[in-house]
Design an enzyme around this catalytic site. Structure first.
Site, PDB file in Angstrom:
ATOM      1  N   PHE A 195       0.563  -1.472   0.014  1.00  0.00           N
ATOM      2  CA  PHE A 195       0.569  -0.424   0.044  1.00  0.00           C
ATOM      3  C   PHE A 195       0.790   0.922  -0.122  1.00  0.00           C
ATOM      4  CE2 PHE A 195      -1.987  -3.020   2.373  1.00  0.00           C
ATOM      5  CZ  PHE A 195      -3.496  -3.579   1.547  1.00  0.00           C
ATOM      6  N   VAL A 224       3.363   1.886  -1.493  1.00  0.00           N
ATOM      7  CA  VAL A 224       2.959   2.515  -3.018  1.00  0.00           C
ATOM      8  C   VAL A 224       1.855   3.493  -3.907  1.00  0.00           C
ATOM      9  CG1 VAL A 224       5.275   1.868  -3.544  1.00  0.00           C
ATOM     10  CG2 VAL A 224       3.247   0.955  -4.430  1.00  0.00           C
ATOM     11  N   CYS A 225       0.855   3.767  -3.106  1.00  0.00           N
ATOM     12  CA  CYS A 225      -0.461   3.768  -3.675  1.00  0.00           C
ATOM     13  C   CYS A 225      -1.021   5.468  -3.416  1.00  0.00           C
ATOM     14  CB  CYS A 225      -1.891   2.760  -2.886  1.00  0.00           C
ATOM     15  SG  CYS A 225      -1.497   1.439  -3.022  1.00  0.00           S
ATOM     16  N   THR A 226      -1.495   6.107  -3.724  1.00  0.00           N
ATOM     17  CA  THR A 226      -1.541   7.576  -3.050  1.00  0.00           C
ATOM     18  C   THR A 226      -2.527   7.295  -2.931  1.00  0.00           C
ATOM     19  OG1 THR A 226      -2.938   8.022  -5.938  1.00  0.00           O
ATOM     20  CG2 THR A 226      -0.287   8.913  -5.573  1.00  0.00           C
ATOM     21  N   SER A 227      -3.534   6.718  -2.399  1.00  0.00           N
ATOM     22  CA  SER A 227      -5.044   6.631  -1.725  1.00  0.00           C
ATOM     23  C   SER A 227      -4.362   6.601  -0.054  1.00  0.00           C
ATOM     24  CB  SER A 227      -5.381   5.533  -1.840  1.00  0.00           C
ATOM     25  OG  SER A 227      -5.223   3.903  -1.961  1.00  0.00           O
TER      26      SER A 227
END
Ligand SMILES: *[C@@H]1O[C@H](CO)[C@@H](O)[C@H](O)[C@H]1NC(C)=O
Ligand SMILES: *[C@@H]1O[C@H](CO)[C@@H](O)[C@H](O)[C@H]1NC(C)=O
Ligand SMILES: *[C@@H]1O[C@H](CO)[C@@H](O)[C@H](O)[C@H]1NC(C)=O
Ligand SMILES: *[C@@H]1O[C@H](CO)[C@@H](O)[C@H](O)[C@H]1NC(C)=O
Ligand SMILES: *[C@@H]1O[C@H](CO)[C@@H](O)[C@H](O)[C@H]1NC(C)=O
Length: 387
Positions: free
Chosen positions: A168, A170-173
């Site tokens: 996660f 690396v996720c923008t969220s």
């Protein structure tokens, strides 16, 4: 292999096998952004390589970036987590404030996972992962349950976030989930960290006056998923990396104690630990396999080694040609010189592309003796490399 490895704690079911295998596949796909960069080229990496070449003329070392300004360099909010409370109640305030963001992040991940096995993967997370939470050590299991209860998010999904957090990050969220946390006992700070709301381990933290600690991912064939699989299957000797760092920050009593624990505890995944102390020469990078320590690279004034710098590669090997952030960062550090090193000049180095890139979520600056931790959410305006 699955049959031979399976421990006593989990009942063998075919559903369970599917769950494990699909997670294995799923995690590798999501992580591909980074793993592909470091392995055999395929279409995706070739595309990125082309992009990278466009930006390859490295920019000059930045200066005057500090203090950070502009609408994109958001201040990170501080929260207090009271370690005197029962574990299930510690994160209540953080979760109440960040619940909308947490729900959004979990939904994003779910939508991604729906594409796998006709949505069966999602059901498996909800049905099987709550079983895993009870195998996690205290106080992490209770804290995770407390977070699930306060947020109303199914326990399996909060557990997923806590054990596959690398997927996660690396996720923008996850950006809106970044918080600073002041962990206290008896109303006094024990340590401070920059965290993702909903995650109970630590990736960046400081024990004021004693040491600072960060973790970097280390790619290896004997990677994290081998350890996680073993855990699920019942071999539970290793320690979750983010849980070890939390334990060290919470309970280690000195730089030396921290160094020993970080180099001697068996882990579930290889890692780099970057540890700083308050005394002369106290600063090192610990290169870990799951089982042992390959190397402890320390500051050494006699050798002129006034800093140690770690990205995601073993310091005695060349970094991957696709992902060389080390050379530009060292160039800038050498330009700054030891005489002019400060939080501001380090921030400048960390603001120079491609040290700063699209995967940079936050930049943290820590000063052990002063006991300070400051973190800034980062944005890398185009042109900017993907990693
Ligand atoms: C961030 O916090 C610092 C100190 O608390 C303050 O001086 C600065 O104005 C804040 N910046 C933003 C963008 O809110
Ligand atoms: C912490 O401070 C609060 C209020 O400031 C007080 O009510 C509480 O008793 C203190 N707790 C401890 C353990 O000292
Ligand atoms: C450095 O750490 C040692 C051991 O933890 C402590 O005794 C000492 O007071 C610290 N020095 C400073 C300047 O914080
Ligand atoms: C730190 O030590 C205390 C007291 O022994 C223990 O209750 C706590 O769980 C430990 N913290 C971690 C993260 O292991
Ligand atoms: C270091 O700082 C001093 C004074 O702040 C300045 O005069 C000097 O140019 C700086 N050196 C470098 C290499 O930036």
């Amino acid at each position: 292999i699955f049959r031979n490895l399976r421990g006593k704690t989990m009942k063998p079911t075919s559903v369970h096998d599917i769950f494990i295998i699909s997670f294995f596949v799923f995690s590798h796909l999501v992580r591909g952004v980074r793993i592909n960069a470091a392995s055999a080229p395929d279409c995706f990496t070739l595309y990125c390589f082309t992009q990278y070449c466009l930006y390859l003329q490295l920019e000059d070392c930045r200066s005057g970036m500090y203090p950070p300004k502009g609408p994109t360099y958001g201040n990170v909010t501080w929260y207090t987590v009271n370690l005197d409370l029962p574990p299930s109640e510690r994160w209540t305030q953080v979760i109440k404030d960040k619940n909308t963001e947490l729900i959004t992040m979990v939904r994003t991940i779910k939508d991604m996972a729906k594409g796998f096995f006709n949505g069966k993967l999602v059901n498996l997370v909800d049905e099987e992962l709550p079983l895993i939470v009870d195998t996690l050590p205290q106080p992490f299991n209770e804290e995770i349950k407390g977070i699930a209860a306060v947020s109303g998010i199914p326990l399996g999904e909060i557990t997923l976030f806590n054990i596959f957090y690398e997927v996660f990050t690396v996720c923008t969220s996850v950006v809106p989930l970044v918080v600073n946390v002041n962990f206290q006992r008896g109303n006094k700070t024990v340590f401070k960290s920059t965290n993702f709301a909903g995650y109970v381990g630590i990736l960046t933290g400081i024990r004021p006056g004693e040491f600072s600690l960060t973790v970097n991912e280390r790619f290896s064939v004997d990677g994290g998923y081998v350890g996680i699989l073993e855990w699920i299957l019942g071999w539970r000797d290793g320690m979750w990396m983010g849980f070890l760092t939390r334990k060290v920050l919470e309970n280690a009593t000195s730089y030396e104690d921290a160094k020993n624990q970080l180099s001697q505890t068996e882990l579930l995944a290889p890692a780099y630990f970057i540890l700083g102390g308050n005394g002369t020469g106290q600063g090192c990078v610990i290169t870990r396999t799951r089982i042992n320590t390959l190397d402890i690279w320390e500051l050494d004034m006699k050798l002129g080694r006034w800093y140690v710098l770690e990205t995601n590669y073993d310091h005695w090997e060349k970094p991957m040609i696709f992902d060389d952030r080390r050379t530009p960062a060292m160039k800038c550090m050498n330009q700054v010189t030891q005489a002019n090193i400060s939080l501001a000049s380090i921030y400048d180095v960390l603001s120079t592309k491609p040290v700063l890139n699209k995967l940079t979520t936050y930049t943290s600056l820590m000063d052990v003796s002063a006991g300070t931790l400051e973190s800034y959410i980062r944005d890398c305006p185009n042109p900017c490399t993907p990693w």
